[in-house]
Design a protein around this motif. Sequence first.
Motif, mmCIF file in Angstrom:
data_model
loop_
_atom_site.group_PDB
_atom_site.id
_atom_site.type_symbol
_atom_site.label_atom_id
_atom_site.label_comp_id
_atom_site.label_asym_id
_atom_site.label_seq_id
_atom_site.Cartn_x
_atom_site.Cartn_y
_atom_site.Cartn_z
ATOM 1 N N GLY A 86 60.240 35.195 79.824
ATOM 2 C CA GLY A 86 59.542 35.885 78.744
ATOM 3 C C GLY A 86 59.971 37.318 78.522
ATOM 4 N N TRP A 87 60.881 37.836 79.332
ATOM 5 C CA TRP A 87 61.327 39.230 79.198
ATOM 6 C C TRP A 87 62.766 39.266 78.686
ATOM 7 C CZ3 TRP A 87 58.410 43.641 80.027
ATOM 8 C CH2 TRP A 87 57.128 43.422 80.539
ATOM 9 N N PRO A 88 63.087 40.196 77.781
ATOM 10 C CA PRO A 88 64.456 40.301 77.258
ATOM 11 C C PRO A 88 65.447 40.568 78.388
ATOM 12 C CG PRO A 88 62.944 41.593 75.925
ATOM 13 C CD PRO A 88 62.175 41.168 77.139
ATOM 14 N N THR A 89 66.561 39.872 78.352
ATOM 15 C CA THR A 89 67.599 40.064 79.362
ATOM 16 C C THR A 89 68.321 41.392 79.130
ATOM 17 O OG1 THR A 89 69.299 38.995 78.031
ATOM 18 C CG2 THR A 89 67.961 37.576 79.463
ATOM 19 N N PRO A 90 69.046 41.884 80.135
ATOM 20 C CA PRO A 90 69.855 43.108 79.924
ATOM 21 C C PRO A 90 70.849 42.944 78.781
ATOM 22 C CG PRO A 90 69.674 42.621 82.265
ATOM 23 C CD PRO A 90 69.095 41.439 81.551
ATOM 24 N N GLN A 91 71.401 41.744 78.627
ATOM 25 C CA GLN A 91 72.357 41.510 77.546
ATOM 26 C C GLN A 91 71.663 41.592 76.187
ATOM 27 O OE1 GLN A 91 71.994 39.557 80.252
ATOM 28 N NE2 GLN A 91 73.944 39.857 81.343
ATOM 29 N N ALA A 92 70.427 41.088 76.118
ATOM 30 C CA ALA A 92 69.676 41.182 74.870
ATOM 31 C C ALA A 92 69.425 42.642 74.507
ATOM 32 C CB ALA A 92 68.348 40.439 74.996
ATOM 33 N N ARG A 93 69.023 43.433 75.481
ATOM 34 C CA ARG A 93 68.760 44.851 75.230
ATOM 35 C C ARG A 93 70.036 45.582 74.806
ATOM 36 N NH1 ARG A 93 63.720 46.387 77.346
ATOM 37 N NH2 ARG A 93 62.739 44.772 78.622
ATOM 38 N N ALA A 94 71.161 45.215 75.408
ATOM 39 C CA ALA A 94 72.428 45.859 75.056
ATOM 40 C C ALA A 94 72.835 45.507 73.624
ATOM 41 C CB ALA A 94 73.519 45.446 76.037
ATOM 42 N N LEU A 95 72.646 44.256 73.232
ATOM 43 C CA LEU A 95 72.961 43.865 71.862
ATOM 44 C C LEU A 95 72.056 44.581 70.862
ATOM 45 C CD1 LEU A 95 73.604 40.026 72.170
ATOM 46 C CD2 LEU A 95 75.227 41.738 71.365
ATOM 47 N N ILE A 96 70.790 44.664 71.185
ATOM 48 C CA ILE A 96 69.853 45.349 70.286
ATOM 49 C C ILE A 96 70.265 46.807 70.105
ATOM 50 C CG2 ILE A 96 67.470 46.197 70.117
ATOM 51 C CD1 ILE A 96 66.626 43.487 71.393
ATOM 52 N N ASP A 97 70.735 47.427 71.167
ATOM 53 C CA ASP A 97 71.210 48.813 71.056
ATOM 54 C C ASP A 97 72.403 48.891 70.098
ATOM 55 O OD1 ASP A 97 71.128 51.661 72.162
ATOM 56 O OD2 ASP A 97 73.200 51.103 72.607
ATOM 57 N N LEU A 98 73.295 47.911 70.151
ATOM 58 C CA LEU A 98 74.428 47.883 69.223
ATOM 59 C C LEU A 98 73.949 47.698 67.786
ATOM 60 C CD1 LEU A 98 77.035 45.690 71.158
ATOM 61 C CD2 LEU A 98 77.048 48.173 70.863
ATOM 62 N N PHE A 99 72.956 46.819 67.587
ATOM 63 C CA PHE A 99 72.427 46.606 66.238
ATOM 64 C C PHE A 99 71.835 47.907 65.684
ATOM 65 C CE2 PHE A 99 71.183 42.061 67.753
ATOM 66 C CZ PHE A 99 72.513 41.693 67.741
ATOM 67 N N GLU A 100 71.069 48.582 66.518
ATOM 68 C CA GLU A 100 70.371 49.787 66.064
ATOM 69 C C GLU A 100 71.337 50.922 65.732
ATOM 70 O OE1 GLU A 100 66.099 49.228 68.425
ATOM 71 O OE2 GLU A 100 67.736 50.364 69.372
ATOM 72 N N HIS A 101 72.513 50.904 66.351
ATOM 73 C CA HIS A 101 73.501 51.965 66.124
ATOM 74 C C HIS A 101 74.725 51.424 65.385
ATOM 75 C CE1 HIS A 101 71.072 53.530 69.522
ATOM 76 N NE2 HIS A 101 71.253 54.678 68.900
ATOM 77 N N ALA A 102 74.521 50.403 64.578
ATOM 78 C CA ALA A 102 75.638 49.809 63.838
ATOM 79 C C ALA A 102 76.297 50.807 62.898
ATOM 80 C CB ALA A 102 75.148 48.588 63.051
ATOM 81 N N GLY A 103 75.538 51.813 62.464
ATOM 82 C CA GLY A 103 76.094 52.818 61.564
ATOM 83 C C GLY A 103 77.288 53.546 62.142
ATOM 84 N N LYS A 104 77.357 53.647 63.465
ATOM 85 C CA LYS A 104 78.498 54.312 64.102
ATOM 86 C C LYS A 104 79.796 53.546 63.875
ATOM 87 C CE LYS A 104 75.919 56.610 67.814
ATOM 88 N NZ LYS A 104 75.787 56.774 69.287
ATOM 89 N N LYS A 105 79.677 52.273 63.556
ATOM 90 C CA LYS A 105 80.852 51.446 63.293
ATOM 91 C C LYS A 105 81.077 51.259 61.791
ATOM 92 C CE LYS A 105 81.468 50.686 67.697
ATOM 93 N NZ LYS A 105 82.634 51.270 68.414
ATOM 94 N N GLY A 106 80.344 51.991 60.980
ATOM 95 C CA GLY A 106 80.478 51.833 59.538
ATOM 96 C C GLY A 106 79.755 50.628 58.997
#
Length: 322
Positions: A86-106
């Motif tokens: 029931g808890w987000p995995t470390p990989q899930a949290r890392a992907l979410i961080d990439l989604f939230e900062h997608a602007g850095k990649k244009g």
Amino acid sequence: MLAAALLWPQYSTAPPSQPVIPPQATACDLLIGAGGEDIALRRNICLLVAAGELAEMRWQNFSRWQPQARQFYDPVAYSAAWTDNGWPTPQARALIDLFEHAGKKGLQAEDYDGPRWLERMNKITGHSAVSASDLAAFDVALTISALRYLSDLHQGRVNPADVRFGLPVKTFDTAGFLRNQVLLSGDVKSAVGKLEPAYASYKRTLQALESYAELLRQGEDAPLPPIANILVPGKTYPGAWALAQKLRRLGDLAEDAQLPAQADLYAGELVVAVKNFQQRHGLKPDGRIGDETFQQLSTPLAVRVRQLELALERFRWLPSGL
């Protein structure tokens, strides 16, 4: 044309599908089998993938990604990929961080539900008992967002043929990469980074985007006073001080540069800074400010940011190892 195309990503146009019908439920029952403690969760995930839409996502309809989603979930009978008890995995949290900062990649964070993940995380981690439907929605939303993000980062958001670029769309097993390279990775950011163009000029463009985006967050410059005819070194210009401040912000004029004692005199290191600006913008570096140089000097930061985002998009269309 490219900018207009990016306003309507290819996964945004399909209409909502009809409610799940019994044959889909039957098919899911056959796929997931009858045993296992997480059968309710797996069944919910399967039904969501079969429906091809998730109302809580920014782009609700994901029918374009259904084949990839099935390819991702089928081998494990639709077991949850991104939560552990029931808890987000470390990989899930890392992907979410990439989604939230997608602007850095244009890219646009909203395309991957960037602003919505905090609420989703709180929804499944803030309660002692989380429903199978909520966990399934979290898992599928993350999978679809990841498929979209990986594809956009590697291939671009738009088919180059749609904007009259004669380049073939790169083929890419998005689901396979997500399961084999990302799902269990100890360094998700590095794993995903392998998908980006390896060109040095792409990396310089990323750096330029970061610099200009930061300048834009600080605010646009005031418009420069107009220039009559051509401003040549040694002449006076009422906007000389404003020009110097702009060139300092852009990095063409050093912070400790010595400017003429006469505030409106266009001379000395200010001319050198203009020559550097002209060189960077493909203009003749003669220090003379005519219409073309003045137009480039007057381009808003927001336009520069958009130009850099579009440049990154075009880089992603190029064949690997060109």
